[in-house]
Design an enzyme around this catalytic site. Structure first.
Site, PDB file in Angstrom:
ATOM      1  N   LYS A 112       0.997  -1.274  -0.137  1.00  0.00           N
ATOM      2  CA  LYS A 112       0.045   0.147   0.245  1.00  0.00           C
ATOM      3  C   LYS A 112       1.101   1.051  -0.057  1.00  0.00           C
ATOM      4  CE  LYS A 112      -4.107  -2.446   1.232  1.00  0.00           C
ATOM      5  NZ  LYS A 112      -3.462  -4.314   0.565  1.00  0.00           N
TER       6      LYS A 112
HETATM    7  C1  LIG Z   1      -3.403  -4.364   0.215  1.00  0.00           C
HETATM    8  C2  LIG Z   1      -4.228  -6.251   0.054  1.00  0.00           C
HETATM    9  C3  LIG Z   1      -3.576  -7.480  -1.046  1.00  0.00           C
HETATM   10  C4  LIG Z   1      -4.574  -7.173  -2.447  1.00  0.00           C
HETATM   11  O1  LIG Z   1      -4.370  -5.791  -2.422  1.00  0.00           O
HETATM   12  P1  LIG Z   1      -5.778  -5.070  -3.877  1.00  0.00           P
HETATM   13  O2  LIG Z   1      -5.239  -4.137  -4.804  1.00  0.00           O
HETATM   14  O3  LIG Z   1      -6.360  -5.133  -2.856  1.00  0.00           O
HETATM   15  O4  LIG Z   1      -5.948  -6.768  -4.376  1.00  0.00           O
HETATM   16  C5  LIG Z   1      -2.876  -8.045  -0.971  1.00  0.00           C
HETATM   17  N1  LIG Z   1      -2.260  -8.052  -0.352  1.00  0.00           N
HETATM   18  C6  LIG Z   1      -1.627  -7.390   0.950  1.00  0.00           C
HETATM   19  C7  LIG Z   1      -0.181  -7.407   1.862  1.00  0.00           C
HETATM   20  C8  LIG Z   1      -2.088  -5.732   1.070  1.00  0.00           C
HETATM   21  O5  LIG Z   1      -2.433  -5.345   2.248  1.00  0.00           O
END
Ligand SMILES: *Cc1c(COP(=O)(O)O)cnc(C)c1O
Length: 493
Positions: A112
């Site tokens: 993120k």
């Molecule tokens: C948010 C997240 C995901 C999922 O990603 P999306 O873009 O919502 O599909 C996968 N792994 C981790 C560690 C995340 O924080």
């Protein structure tokens, strides 16, 4: 370049700054670029010698045409600075049978950060470009990773305040501590007695309450969101797929123009959709493998063309993918079948919790997307095997993807190289990673970090190793019906 709503009813043609400022279109749809830029071989070659920030700003400037190149380069250089991401923000590690794109070298150790370090800068510029002089109050309901990444991204950003709500028993110990020790003058965090849905519903209710909005406007404040429905969060993600391709060419793993497959651990469908955008721009990506945990609504969707959220929500050891409504799927539908049918599918989803694609729409999606899911046991086994075979430690989310990638390979027998996306540091989910390596160990909290370090002889990432020396700033726990009051109070101070 103009942006349009996936549901097509809104006034068309907003600028990229307006799309980023608004987040959601007025008709409830998501913003999409009206046309796709083209990234040919010459463009990709020209990026190879550049730094990550330079590559990122080159990709961004093809989409955000009302930002200048200088603005985007300045923002990317600050966002991906070495103090925050180390020398290489999104490196590719090569194992025997796959290449791993590591997206967790940022300040909160999850992918993120790649978007949320940059988006607040794009957002404040958007406010200026749109002549907005009110302060933006960013409200976030989080099941863990987004909350801390948004706090880090928005802290002390002028013209913004950020308030995060998390379910008091619904996040890992490490995630909770990361949030409770957050820094920044414009930051507030509170735990909710309830689950993630309660936090999410509470935030949505505040967004749709006209009296709250009026009251806030008197304090010169408007509400906004840091969720992945905002185009400003997606576009920085397109950049790392382009960058990874450059790195694979530069290392000799592939020839320029060679097709690769990509596997992405998926929840809200934001990360994998960014890979699809890169493909539409011309990157030679063949299949995109959508990896789910036991909340396998997307696996079923890609197997039979029916999206059906009417099923129990199942907590898992890859909690950031525990999700039944993948918001960004709407953007894929829009590209495949246009605004009218997308609006109909979304109406069916909100009324019945399900929709069925036409055969033609399903066939188009299947040209690119393949889906597999990974059980809890397979997730742990994958962590153990990859560590034994490769001496390479992965987290639970990445393990879901690695297993799906192996399934894809055994079924399709493709010769193409596989790029598997790694979304979190194994230390962020230390308890379950440690338990996967040694089922006799069941250690939680910060002790799990140390135990994982000594079991694997790997390094604890600096942002996590310093956690025990930080003091808890935010320990308030409230009931879910106290959220609106909490927002008004925070807005007023
Ligand atoms: C948010 C997240 C995901 C999922 O990603 P999306 O873009 O919502 O599909 C996968 N792994 C981790 C560690 C995340 O924080």
């Amino acid at each position: 370049m103009n942006y349009v709503s996936t549901r097509g009813f809104a006034e068309n043609n907003v600028s990229s700054a307006e799309a980023i400022k608004r987040g959601l279109a007025p008709d409830g749809g998501l913003y999409m670029p009206e046309t796709m830029p083209k990234f040919g071989a010459e463009f990709i070659k020209s990026l190879i010698p550049l730094s990550y920030a330079e590559r990122s700003s080159a990709v961004l400037s093809a989409f955000l045409t009302d930002y200048t190149k200088e603005e985007l380069l300045t923002d990317a250089a600050l966002a991906y600075a070495e103090e925050k991401f180390g020398p290489s923000p999104a490196p590719v590690s090569s194992l025997h049978d796959m290449h791993v794109l590591e997206l967790w070298h940022g300040p909160t150790c999850a992918f993120k950060d790649m978007a949320l370090q940059l988006m607040p800068r794009l957002f404040t510029r958007a406010l200026k470009k749109c002549g907005e002089d009110k302060t933006a109050l960013i409200l976030v309901a989080t099941s863990g990773d987004t909350g801390k990444a948004a706090m880090e991204g928005y802290r002390d950003i002028p013209g913004t305040k950020i308030q995060v709500f998390f379910p008091t028993d619904g996040v890992s110990r490490v995630q909770k501590l990361q949030m409770q020790t957050g820094e920044g003058e414009n930051v507030s965090v509170m735990a909710i007695r309830g689950n993630f849905d309660d936090a999410q519903t509470g935030v949505k209710r505040i967004f749709s309450d006209a009296s709250i909005r009026e009251e806030l406007a008197k304090n010169n404040i408007f509400l906004s969101s840091a969720n992945s429905i905002n185009w400003g969060r997606l576009v920085p993600q397109v950049a790392y797929y382009v960058s990874a391709y450059c790195d694979m060419v530069a290392s000799g793993a592939i020839r320029m123009g060679e097709e690769i497959d990509i596997t992405v651990p998926t929840g809200n469908f934001g990360n994998i959709f960014a890979a699809y955008i890169a493909k539409l721009c011309g990157l030679p990506f063949h299949h995109l493998v959508c990896a789910s945990n036991r909340n396998n609504v997307l696996t079923d969707f890609l197997a039979n063309g029916v999206y059906d959220r009417n099923r129990p929500f199942m907590p898992s050891i890859s909690p950031s993918m525990d999700i039944l409504i993948s918001s960004n799927l709407e953007r894929l539908l829009y590209l495949v079948c246009g605004a009218d049918r997308t609006a109909n599918y979304m109406k069916a989803l909100s009324e019945n919790g399900s929709y069925k694609l036409t055969d033609a729409d399903f066939a188009k999606i299947k040209e690119t997307f393949v889906g597999y899911y990974t059980t809890e046991e397979q997730t742990k086994e994958t962590i153990r095997l990859i560590f034994q075979k490769e001496n390479y430690l992965i987290d639970t989310h990445t393990a879901v993807a690695a297993h799906a990638a192996a399934q894809y390979k055994s079924i399709y027998k493709a010769e193409r190289k596989m790029l598997t996306v790694s979304t979190a540091s194994p230390y962020k989910f230390a308890k379950d990673v440690l338990n996967a390596l040694d089922p006799s160990k069941d250690i939680d909290g910060l002790e799990a970090l140390e135990a994982l370090r000594s079991a694997t002889a790997t390094e604890i990432p600096a942002p996590l190793s310093g956690l025990d020396r930080k003091s808890v700033r935010f320990s308030t726990i409230i009931d879910k019906d106290e959220m609106a009051d909490a927002v008004m109070k925070f807005a007023a101070n």
